[in-house]
Design a protein around this motif. Structure first.
Motif, mmCIF file in Angstrom:
data_model
loop_
_atom_site.group_PDB
_atom_site.id
_atom_site.type_symbol
_atom_site.label_atom_id
_atom_site.label_comp_id
_atom_site.label_asym_id
_atom_site.label_seq_id
_atom_site.Cartn_x
_atom_site.Cartn_y
_atom_site.Cartn_z
ATOM 1 N N LEU A 23 -22.666 40.089 -2.309
ATOM 2 C CA LEU A 23 -21.526 40.979 -2.068
ATOM 3 C C LEU A 23 -21.635 41.464 -0.625
ATOM 4 N N GLY A 26 -17.308 45.785 2.090
ATOM 5 C CA GLY A 26 -16.152 46.242 1.314
ATOM 6 C C GLY A 26 -16.460 47.028 0.050
ATOM 7 N N ASP A 27 -17.742 47.220 -0.284
ATOM 8 C CA ASP A 27 -18.063 48.054 -1.446
ATOM 9 C C ASP A 27 -18.994 49.179 -0.974
ATOM 10 N N ASP A 28 -19.553 49.948 -1.900
ATOM 11 C CA ASP A 28 -20.445 51.031 -1.475
ATOM 12 C C ASP A 28 -21.708 50.491 -0.806
ATOM 13 N N CYS A 29 -22.172 49.355 -1.294
ATOM 14 C CA CYS A 29 -23.348 48.691 -0.725
ATOM 15 C C CYS A 29 -23.063 47.195 -0.650
ATOM 16 N N LEU A 31 -24.873 43.513 -1.549
ATOM 17 C CA LEU A 31 -25.894 43.028 -2.479
ATOM 18 C C LEU A 31 -26.393 41.676 -1.989
ATOM 19 N N ALA B 76 -23.766 54.818 -6.389
ATOM 20 C CA ALA B 76 -22.461 54.278 -6.782
ATOM 21 C C ALA B 76 -22.537 52.802 -7.161
ATOM 22 N N MET B 77 -23.613 52.112 -6.754
ATOM 23 C CA MET B 77 -23.808 50.709 -7.153
ATOM 24 C C MET B 77 -24.708 50.622 -8.387
ATOM 25 N N CYS B 143 -19.514 47.527 -9.177
ATOM 26 C CA CYS B 143 -18.663 47.248 -8.030
ATOM 27 C C CYS B 143 -17.319 47.957 -8.172
ATOM 28 N N ARG B 144 -16.531 47.879 -7.106
ATOM 29 C CA ARG B 144 -15.235 48.574 -7.108
ATOM 30 C C ARG B 144 -14.136 47.750 -7.791
ATOM 31 N N ALA B 207 -17.312 51.596 -10.111
ATOM 32 C CA ALA B 207 -17.769 52.910 -9.636
ATOM 33 C C ALA B 207 -17.666 52.991 -8.119
ATOM 34 N N ILE B 208 -17.565 54.221 -7.633
ATOM 35 C CA ILE B 208 -17.522 54.501 -6.195
ATOM 36 C C ILE B 208 -18.005 55.938 -6.034
ATOM 37 N N ASP B 209 -18.577 56.269 -4.876
ATOM 38 C CA ASP B 209 -18.866 57.690 -4.674
ATOM 39 C C ASP B 209 -17.704 58.314 -3.910
#
Lengths: 324, 324
Positions: A23, A26-29, A31, B76-77, B143-144, B207-209
């Motif tokens: 990943l 574009g996401d929180d983290c 991967l 959030a991940m 993930c989002r 999920a997301i923060d």
């Protein structure tokens, strides 16, 4: 322009895609997957405007350099660079400037097969912090603490060019145009010694990248390894530009104290010396021996033509990572 | 004080030592081992003085917050935080100030069993960039893009407190001392929802923060998941401080648009809803349902007491990550 748009336009969907990135942006983290039996090597370096580069640096060079200094740390561990996170702090949006900055980043990232997996863009005084990650087979990383008495000391290439480029501008030194072009390229587009670093795994007993200057960085190896060293000044490689521009005495602070060339400094046991040259040559890198490790407590003895040589540091103010 | 001394004094040998860190601070890179069958989650966030925090922030809070915002992305991940790299840019050396800053960092790092494995210290305008790493069992990361029609929308706690703390200072709002204390704590010492994030693995579909505000961050989930949502405004949790300080209309921009509380926003399929509450309660976290996912293209419908509600964003200027 919002952060979101900026990231979409200049980072997302650009550059290479590695199969070990599960990943990306574009996401929180992000991967990623680290291969089995490998350790992860992690380093982070910040470049601040006016401290680590001239304010008017061409943006492509800044982008290149910001990645290069981080990849150089991975090279010094013998790691294979894989992924970078980029934190970009910009005073304002100049689209042409950012385009060129990110071009410089993507070019060097692609060259070394590195994927930009995420980052952060914020408003503030210009600076770039990169966190670079790489992998190294378990137990083969090159550390600073492995130098042994009798090991030979090597560097991967000429020293002092980047420093000469900085000081020629600051002090208004006269340099021939062809030489000026060469040293500016060495300052702005340094080549991290990534392939050399990986070749050195299993051959070198210690390694470091020369970012603080030969004497300072050799000092780090000596202190961590609890040994001393002898360095033959005339063996330290210099470029044609350096030789043509400065006499011997003038060269010394550049080759001994300046570090922005990002060559590797490493030590090799006598038993590996012959193999070293063969292996490095395959990657177009020369094995240049500049001295030897001896017993002691972190002392560096400089020799010039076989005689002990005392070097008085001229102490000019160069780009510095030190806080005062 | 040189960079070397600063790192030695405030970072090296302090904080926790994890068994998966093979080489910590003091070499070109850190070396760590990622457990088999785990993916590595990586995030980076920068805090710039005057942009992300008041210039006179107490240094212990700044240290805490710089780590917290990064750990929140890992939470959030659904990742377990493991290691952080810290890039610190300081205008000058104030030893007392740095002592307190790094105390704040070490405290939260220890609390979450995170090791500081390296970093960089440079001179320049005050900012902190942290790159945080964590591990997550393969294929379980939140993930989002996983929200599905019919999923319920949840948050982990009250929204708007940190925003209220910022605006009460900027706009000179009158807040009761006990409430002021509470909202200041929420701003300066946010608790990343690390345990909740890990509990949500296997239960939540996305999920997301909440770092940009409920509407903006829900928007990210909706766009990535290609769905729409209904949110019941009166279900959004608020603190006693918020309730006592502002009336309903005044609260809206704080709970809908402010993001500095670092609560998690997540979606859960109906089939997991009963299990969710049981599992989260074990960690002292409440499952607070605020709405539901429906089909559509990223639209958010607000409801108030069952009626459609139109919210006009009041557009005050808050700490912003946007570049303009």
């Amino acid at each position: 322009m919002k952060e979101f748009e900026l990231i979409n336009r200049y980072f997302k969907g650009r550059g290479i895609t590695r199969r070990d990135v599960n990943l990306g942006i574009g996401d929180d983290c992000a991967l990623v997957t680290v291969p089995q039996n490998c350790q992860l090597a992690i380093t982070t370096d910040t470049l601040v405007a006016g401290v680590h580069f001239f304010d008017d640096i061409e943006p492509r060079a800044l982008g290149h350099r910001a990645l290069a200094v981080n990849l150089s740390d991975l090279a010094a561990m013998g790691a294979e660079p894989t992924w970078v996170s980029i934190a970009l702090t910009l005073p304002s949006i100049d689209q042409q400037w950012i385009e060129e900055l990110t071009d410089g980043m993507h070019e060097i990232a692609e060259y070394f097969n590195v994927q930009i997996i995420g980052g952060d863009t914020t408003q503030g005084p210009l600076s770039i912090t990169i966190c670079a990650k790489g992998t190294v087979p378990e137990g083969t990383a090159l550390c600073r603490n492995g130098a042994k008495v009798g090991d030979w000391i090597f560097v991967t290439g000429p020293l002092g060019d980047a420093g000469l480029a900085i000081e020629s501008r600051k002090q208004g030194l006269t340099i021939e145009p062809e030489h000026l072009k060469h040293i500016k390229k060495r300052l702005n587009f340094p080549t991290p010694r990534v392939a050399a670093g990986q070749v050195l795994r299993g051959l070198a007993s210690s390694a470091i990248d020369i970012s603080d200057g030969l004497l300072a960085d050799l000092g780090h190896i000596l202190n961590m390894s609890q040994v001393s060293a002898t360095v033959n000044i005339e063996s330290i490689p210099t470029s044609d530009a350096m030789k043509a521009s400065l006499d011997f005495e003038q060269q010394l602070p550049f080759i001994l104290n300046y570090g922005d060339d990002y060559e590797l400094l490493y030590t090799v046991p006598d038993s590996n010396k012959s193999m070293l040259d063969v292996k490095l040559r395959q990657y177009g890198v020369e094995a240049i021996c500049i001295g030897q490790i001896k017993s002691g407590e972190g002392q560096i003895d400089l020799l010039h033509k076989g005689e002990k040589f005392t070097f008085k540091h001229q102490g000019f103010e160069h780009f510095s990572k030190d806080l005062s």
